[in-house]
Scaffold this active site. Sequence first.
Site, mmCIF file in Angstrom:
data_model
loop_
_atom_site.group_PDB
_atom_site.id
_atom_site.type_symbol
_atom_site.label_atom_id
_atom_site.label_comp_id
_atom_site.label_asym_id
_atom_site.label_seq_id
_atom_site.Cartn_x
_atom_site.Cartn_y
_atom_site.Cartn_z
ATOM 1 N N ASN A 43 -96.929 13.152 34.638
ATOM 2 C CA ASN A 43 -97.972 14.180 34.656
ATOM 3 C C ASN A 43 -97.726 15.154 35.805
ATOM 4 O O ASN A 43 -97.233 14.773 36.884
ATOM 5 C CB ASN A 43 -99.385 13.599 34.672
ATOM 6 C CG ASN A 43 -99.636 12.541 35.719
ATOM 7 O OD1 ASN A 43 -98.712 11.907 36.207
ATOM 8 N ND2 ASN A 43 -100.890 12.340 36.072
ATOM 9 N N ILE A 44 -98.059 16.406 35.533
ATOM 10 C CA ILE A 44 -97.825 17.500 36.479
ATOM 11 C C ILE A 44 -99.123 18.289 36.581
ATOM 12 O O ILE A 44 -99.528 18.938 35.612
ATOM 13 C CB ILE A 44 -96.673 18.411 35.986
ATOM 14 C CG1 ILE A 44 -95.395 17.594 35.737
ATOM 15 C CG2 ILE A 44 -96.418 19.531 36.998
ATOM 16 C CD1 ILE A 44 -94.315 18.346 34.968
ATOM 17 N N GLU A 45 -99.781 18.176 37.733
ATOM 18 C CA GLU A 45 -101.101 18.803 37.886
ATOM 19 C C GLU A 45 -100.995 20.218 38.449
ATOM 20 O O GLU A 45 -99.922 20.670 38.855
ATOM 21 C CB GLU A 45 -101.976 17.905 38.768
ATOM 22 C CG GLU A 45 -102.162 16.542 38.105
ATOM 23 C CD GLU A 45 -103.158 15.641 38.804
ATOM 24 O OE1 GLU A 45 -103.489 15.891 39.981
ATOM 25 O OE2 GLU A 45 -103.604 14.679 38.153
ATOM 26 N N CYS A 54 -100.000 16.291 30.830
ATOM 27 C CA CYS A 54 -99.919 14.825 30.864
ATOM 28 C C CYS A 54 -98.471 14.355 30.730
ATOM 29 O O CYS A 54 -97.610 15.078 30.198
ATOM 30 C CB CYS A 54 -100.712 14.225 29.707
ATOM 31 S SG CYS A 54 -102.489 14.394 29.843
ATOM 32 N N GLU A 56 -97.227 12.126 28.728
ATOM 33 C CA GLU A 56 -96.787 11.992 27.328
ATOM 34 C C GLU A 56 -96.300 13.331 26.787
ATOM 35 O O GLU A 56 -95.265 13.419 26.122
ATOM 36 C CB GLU A 56 -97.937 11.489 26.443
ATOM 37 C CG GLU A 56 -98.456 10.118 26.813
ATOM 38 C CD GLU A 56 -99.624 10.171 27.790
ATOM 39 O OE1 GLU A 56 -99.579 10.981 28.741
ATOM 40 O OE2 GLU A 56 -100.578 9.398 27.606
ATOM 41 N N CYS A 87 -104.596 10.508 26.112
ATOM 42 C CA CYS A 87 -105.760 11.369 25.912
ATOM 43 C C CYS A 87 -105.711 12.020 24.520
ATOM 44 O O CYS A 87 -104.698 11.962 23.813
ATOM 45 C CB CYS A 87 -105.832 12.438 27.006
ATOM 46 S SG CYS A 87 -104.764 13.859 26.723
ATOM 47 N N CYS A 90 -102.930 14.697 23.856
ATOM 48 C CA CYS A 90 -101.606 14.074 23.676
ATOM 49 C C CYS A 90 -101.500 13.410 22.308
ATOM 50 O O CYS A 90 -100.448 13.426 21.674
ATOM 51 C CB CYS A 90 -101.333 13.063 24.781
ATOM 52 S SG CYS A 90 -101.007 13.868 26.372
HETATM 53 N N1 THU Z 1 -103.024 11.800 32.250
HETATM 54 C C1 THU Z 1 -101.812 11.578 31.659
HETATM 55 O O1 THU Z 1 -100.766 11.984 32.186
HETATM 56 N N2 THU Z 1 -101.779 10.913 30.501
HETATM 57 C C2 THU Z 1 -102.871 10.379 29.886
HETATM 58 O O2 THU Z 1 -102.747 9.811 28.819
HETATM 59 C C3 THU Z 1 -104.186 10.496 30.499
HETATM 60 C C4 THU Z 1 -104.277 11.379 31.686
HETATM 61 C C5 THU Z 1 -103.057 12.479 33.540
HETATM 62 C C6 THU Z 1 -103.664 13.846 33.563
HETATM 63 C C7 THU Z 1 -104.069 13.967 35.004
HETATM 64 O O3 THU Z 1 -102.944 14.381 35.776
HETATM 65 C C8 THU Z 1 -104.403 12.554 35.424
HETATM 66 O O4 THU Z 1 -103.807 11.719 34.461
HETATM 67 C C9 THU Z 1 -105.891 12.270 35.488
HETATM 68 O O5 THU Z 1 -106.536 12.678 34.349
#
Ligand code: THU
Length: 140
Positions: A43-45, A54, A56, A87, A90
Amino acid sequence: MVSDQDLIALARRARDNAYVPYSNFPVGAAVETADGQIFTGCNIENASYGATNCAERTAIFKAVSEGARQVRRLAVACTEDEPCMPCGICRQVMAEFASPDFHCLCVPGPAPEPGQADRIRLLGLEELLPNRFSLEPDKR
Ligand code: THU
């Protein structure tokens, strides 16, 4: 072909690259395409939270951007003791690129102790996203 356990190990390793200054919730993923290629993602915020990607989707988009169109397996791991569930966004992206036998391997964060089995929640597309949206009625 890589084993489920190897794909899971790649997902856990990809998690190390997660960029998560806002949530501190690292996630890693690894996908296998229908022709056997492997791509990983984290994941890259972003300071504009909605721009976050996310793990995935990072892995699937890497595969698609390299020419793949079908994903057969996707392993995903966060750091919690319970298996990481993808989520909704995804799940819709998985639906777009899933091969007919697609399944998602959702695992706990910690790798199992030596000699112990991993706790894998195996989910097909029907379980992940029943009654999903499609532009083609026969694919719903
Ligand atoms: N996130 C994912 O990378 N995959 C998921 O299936 C659920 C959420 C990440 C998004 C965000 O960076 C962090 O988790 C919190 O929501």
